[in-house]
Design a protein around this motif. Sequence first.
Motif, PDB file in Angstrom:
ATOM      1  N   ASP A 209      82.047  -5.385  36.411  1.00 47.98           N
ATOM      2  CA  ASP A 209      82.752  -4.553  37.172  1.00 47.98           C
ATOM      3  C   ASP A 209      81.916  -4.363  38.553  1.00 47.98           C
ATOM      4  OD1 ASP A 209      84.631  -3.744  35.666  1.00 47.98           O
ATOM      5  OD2 ASP A 209      83.823  -1.990  34.817  1.00 47.98           O
ATOM      6  N   ASP A 210      82.370  -4.328  39.685  1.00 47.49           N
ATOM      7  CA  ASP A 210      81.840  -3.889  40.918  1.00 47.49           C
ATOM      8  C   ASP A 210      81.483  -2.367  41.099  1.00 47.49           C
ATOM      9  OD1 ASP A 210      84.243  -2.702  41.680  1.00 47.49           O
ATOM     10  OD2 ASP A 210      84.905  -4.240  42.824  1.00 47.49           O
ATOM     11  N   SER A 211      80.817  -1.777  42.089  1.00 45.83           N
ATOM     12  CA  SER A 211      80.590  -0.418  42.151  1.00 45.83           C
ATOM     13  C   SER A 211      81.757   0.547  42.395  1.00 45.83           C
ATOM     14  CB  SER A 211      79.504  -0.075  43.103  1.00 45.83           C
ATOM     15  OG  SER A 211      79.808  -0.230  44.586  1.00 45.83           O
ATOM     16  N   GLU A 212      82.756   0.300  42.914  1.00 46.00           N
ATOM     17  CA  GLU A 212      83.731   1.018  42.811  1.00 46.00           C
ATOM     18  C   GLU A 212      84.573   1.291  41.663  1.00 46.00           C
ATOM     19  OE1 GLU A 212      85.057   3.157  45.503  1.00 46.00           O
ATOM     20  OE2 GLU A 212      83.114   2.446  46.227  1.00 46.00           O
ATOM     21  N   THR A 213      84.783   0.010  40.940  1.00 47.52           N
ATOM     22  CA  THR A 213      85.106   0.166  39.592  1.00 47.52           C
ATOM     23  C   THR A 213      84.396   1.054  38.741  1.00 47.52           C
ATOM     24  OG1 THR A 213      85.877  -2.009  39.835  1.00 47.52           O
ATOM     25  CG2 THR A 213      86.264  -1.270  37.566  1.00 47.52           C
ATOM     26  N   ILE A 214      83.090   0.903  38.754  1.00 51.23           N
ATOM     27  CA  ILE A 214      82.408   1.821  37.847  1.00 51.23           C
ATOM     28  C   ILE A 214      82.496   3.313  38.066  1.00 51.23           C
ATOM     29  CG2 ILE A 214      79.814   2.272  37.330  1.00 51.23           C
ATOM     30  CD1 ILE A 214      79.191  -0.819  37.871  1.00 51.23           C
TER      31      ILE A 214
END
Length: 333
Positions: A209-214
């Motif tokens: 996961d990238d930071s947006e998804t997290i």
Amino acid sequence: MKKRVLQGMRPTGRLHLGNYLGTAKGMVALQEDPEYETFYMVADLHGMTTPFDPKKIGIEAREVIIDYLSVGLDPEKSALFLQSDLADLHVQLAYYFSTVVTIARMQHLPTFKEKVKQHPENVTMALLNYPILMASDILIYKASVVPVGIDQEPHMEVTREIAKKMNSLYDLDFPEPKSLDTKGRYIPSLTGEGKMSKSVQGSFINLTDDSETIKERLSKVPTDSGKGEKIPEEGGVFSLLTLVELFQGPEKRKEYENGYQGTGIRYQELKNELAETIFKELEPIQKKRLELEKDKSYIEKVLKEGAEKARAVAAATVAEVREKMGLLQKEKI
Ligand code: TRP
């Protein structure tokens, strides 16, 4: 003498944060500990005991290796291999073991009964033999330490029974292996109920996961007014505080707890900060994974060398068992 560790990972899809903190970090720690010699195997033959897709199983087995390499397993230090690459030895030893195990013993295992319930249309001999093959995986390396969860304890008991029986009937020297709690942390679900699990939607964070998804995933964690006398010991707030402690340290958690009992927590800020910290820890793993994905021949090389390391040990055990069981050794035919 180093204690030998054997761990088998079923190819059940990509790692999430719970597997990473709960299992993978423990495996890396054992690998780095000079007291242990580590053998890590993808249990792809066990993956065939429940319905599987022949187009995918080979790829999924390699995905497991890529995942574990990216979190820090090192082929120089650990033997990393596929069970199916040593099928001739693992399955052969499982057959010899099956001569000392009754059908009734296998049918009564809670793990077997559960699988029968899950897949009533698929109660196969492979499923019944699952624990015997697992005993073979472990004893073929004469491993004394097996890092597994409590759910695998029935299989560990079977393994010890088989070791004892084989030792007494055929004058062998199998150890009675113990399971090891790798101090893997219990990682609570983002839903606030139970633990992080691949099979529960909205419960986990993927390692990819990238930071947006997290941020998005954390934004869905249920919270409360942010204030109260008693710090929650379950539910979404408890999950958030646990993750804060794991990624930002116990002091940060204490700060929030003080806030909870004082002026209040602003969850939006907590979640954004937490998401950033989690992403920072995952970023190098993701970079490593991208590199590994590009180099298929490296993965095949790792598997080949791992299998060779494993084979040297496994072949000696099988030869010993064959001889002790009375199958006279002869020249290769
Ligand atoms: N049964 C194990 C699980 O589901 C996987 C496994 C197969 C295993 N062979 C093993 C684990 C040998 C430890 C040792 O988790």
